[in-house]
Scaffold this motif. Structure first.
Motif, short mmCIF file in Angstrom:
data_model
loop_
_atom_site.label_atom_id
_atom_site.label_comp_id
_atom_site.label_asym_id
_atom_site.label_seq_id
_atom_site.Cartn_x
_atom_site.Cartn_y
_atom_site.Cartn_z
N SER A 49 0.81 -1.26 0.21
CA SER A 49 0.13 0.02 -0.11
C SER A 49 1.01 1.27 -0.04
O SER A 49 0.25 2.42 -0.41
N LEU A 50 2.09 1.35 0.16
CA LEU A 50 3.25 2.38 0.09
C LEU A 50 3.00 2.95 -1.16
O LEU A 50 3.19 4.13 -1.37
N LEU A 51 2.63 2.14 -2.32
CA LEU A 51 2.55 2.63 -3.49
C LEU A 51 1.39 3.52 -3.96
O LEU A 51 1.16 4.00 -5.22
N ASP A 52 0.23 3.17 -3.10
CA ASP A 52 -0.96 3.89 -3.48
C ASP A 52 -0.65 5.31 -3.51
O ASP A 52 -0.10 5.97 -2.51
N GLY A 53 -1.11 5.78 -4.71
CA GLY A 53 -0.92 7.47 -4.88
C GLY A 53 0.31 7.88 -5.29
O GLY A 53 0.26 8.88 -6.05
N ILE A 54 1.25 6.89 -5.65
CA ILE A 54 2.18 7.11 -6.46
C ILE A 54 2.15 6.73 -7.80
O ILE A 54 1.71 5.85 -8.14
N GLU A 56 4.02 7.08 -11.97
CA GLU A 56 5.22 6.97 -12.68
C GLU A 56 5.46 8.60 -12.81
O GLU A 56 4.69 9.36 -13.13
N ASN A 57 6.71 8.91 -12.94
CA ASN A 57 7.34 10.38 -12.98
C ASN A 57 7.35 11.22 -11.51
O ASN A 57 7.86 12.03 -11.53
N ASP A 58 6.83 10.64 -10.71
CA ASP A 58 6.95 11.26 -9.31
C ASP A 58 8.47 11.28 -9.00
O ASP A 58 9.15 10.03 -9.13
N GLN A 59 8.75 12.27 -8.16
CA GLN A 59 10.17 12.21 -7.43
C GLN A 59 9.85 11.69 -6.17
O GLN A 59 8.82 12.32 -5.37
N VAL A 60 10.58 10.68 -5.89
CA VAL A 60 10.58 10.20 -4.52
C VAL A 60 11.77 9.97 -3.77
O VAL A 60 12.76 9.86 -4.28
N SER A 61 11.56 9.70 -2.38
CA SER A 61 12.63 9.34 -1.51
C SER A 61 12.16 8.02 -0.92
O SER A 61 10.90 8.09 -0.41
N VAL A 62 12.84 7.05 -0.97
CA VAL A 62 12.48 5.93 -0.59
C VAL A 62 13.57 5.29 0.73
O VAL A 62 14.90 5.31 0.47
N ARG A 63 13.10 4.78 1.85
CA ARG A 63 13.89 4.22 2.68
C ARG A 63 13.59 2.79 2.52
O ARG A 63 12.55 2.41 2.48
N LEU A 82 10.74 0.49 3.02
CA LEU A 82 10.32 0.41 4.25
C LEU A 82 9.25 1.80 4.25
O LEU A 82 8.38 1.54 5.09
N GLU A 83 9.61 2.72 3.58
CA GLU A 83 8.94 4.07 3.60
C GLU A 83 9.03 4.92 2.26
O GLU A 83 10.15 4.69 1.65
N ILE A 84 8.14 5.37 1.67
CA ILE A 84 8.25 6.03 0.38
C ILE A 84 7.39 7.32 0.57
O ILE A 84 6.22 7.37 1.04
N ASN A 85 8.28 8.50 0.35
CA ASN A 85 7.76 9.84 0.34
C ASN A 85 7.86 10.73 -0.81
O ASN A 85 8.93 10.51 -1.51
N ARG A 86 6.72 11.14 -1.63
CA ARG A 86 6.61 11.67 -2.65
C ARG A 86 7.15 13.24 -2.44
O ARG A 86 6.83 13.97 -1.41
N GLN A 87 8.05 13.64 -3.34
CA GLN A 87 8.59 14.98 -3.30
C GLN A 87 8.09 15.90 -3.92
O GLN A 87 8.03 17.25 -3.47
#
Length: 90
Positions: A49-54, A56-63, A82-87
């Protein structure tokens, strides 16, 4: 030990569900370095579910965590998100 990587999402695959009930979803990001790298990571089980709302072409930071395993004399390495943050939220 967790690591961090940033880049642009270039591909998000469909969720794979196995007969055992295990599920995973893979995605690929391209780093923003002088020599960009395309890196495949995976989300497993409830972290799919971390990928929900992400998108293609989004800038992300992934732990992520590095996981290694052996099967029949072959060795494998997986990068588990473990964690995905959209930039870029828009």
């Amino acid at each position: 030990m967790p690591y961090d990587i940033t880049g642009s999402v270039i591909r998000i695959m469909d969720t794979q569900t196995f007969p055992s009930g295990f599920s995973k979803r893979e995605f690929v990001i391209q780093t923003d370095e002088k020599y960009p790298q395309q890196v495949k990571l995976e989300c497993i089980k409830d972290r799919c579910s971390l990928l929900d709302g992400i998108r293609e072409n989004d800038q992300v930071s992934v732990r992520f965590a590095v996981r290694g395993s052996e099967h029949e004399g072959r060795y494998y390495v997986n990068l588990q998100a473990l964690e995905i943050n959209r930039q870029n939220p828009f």
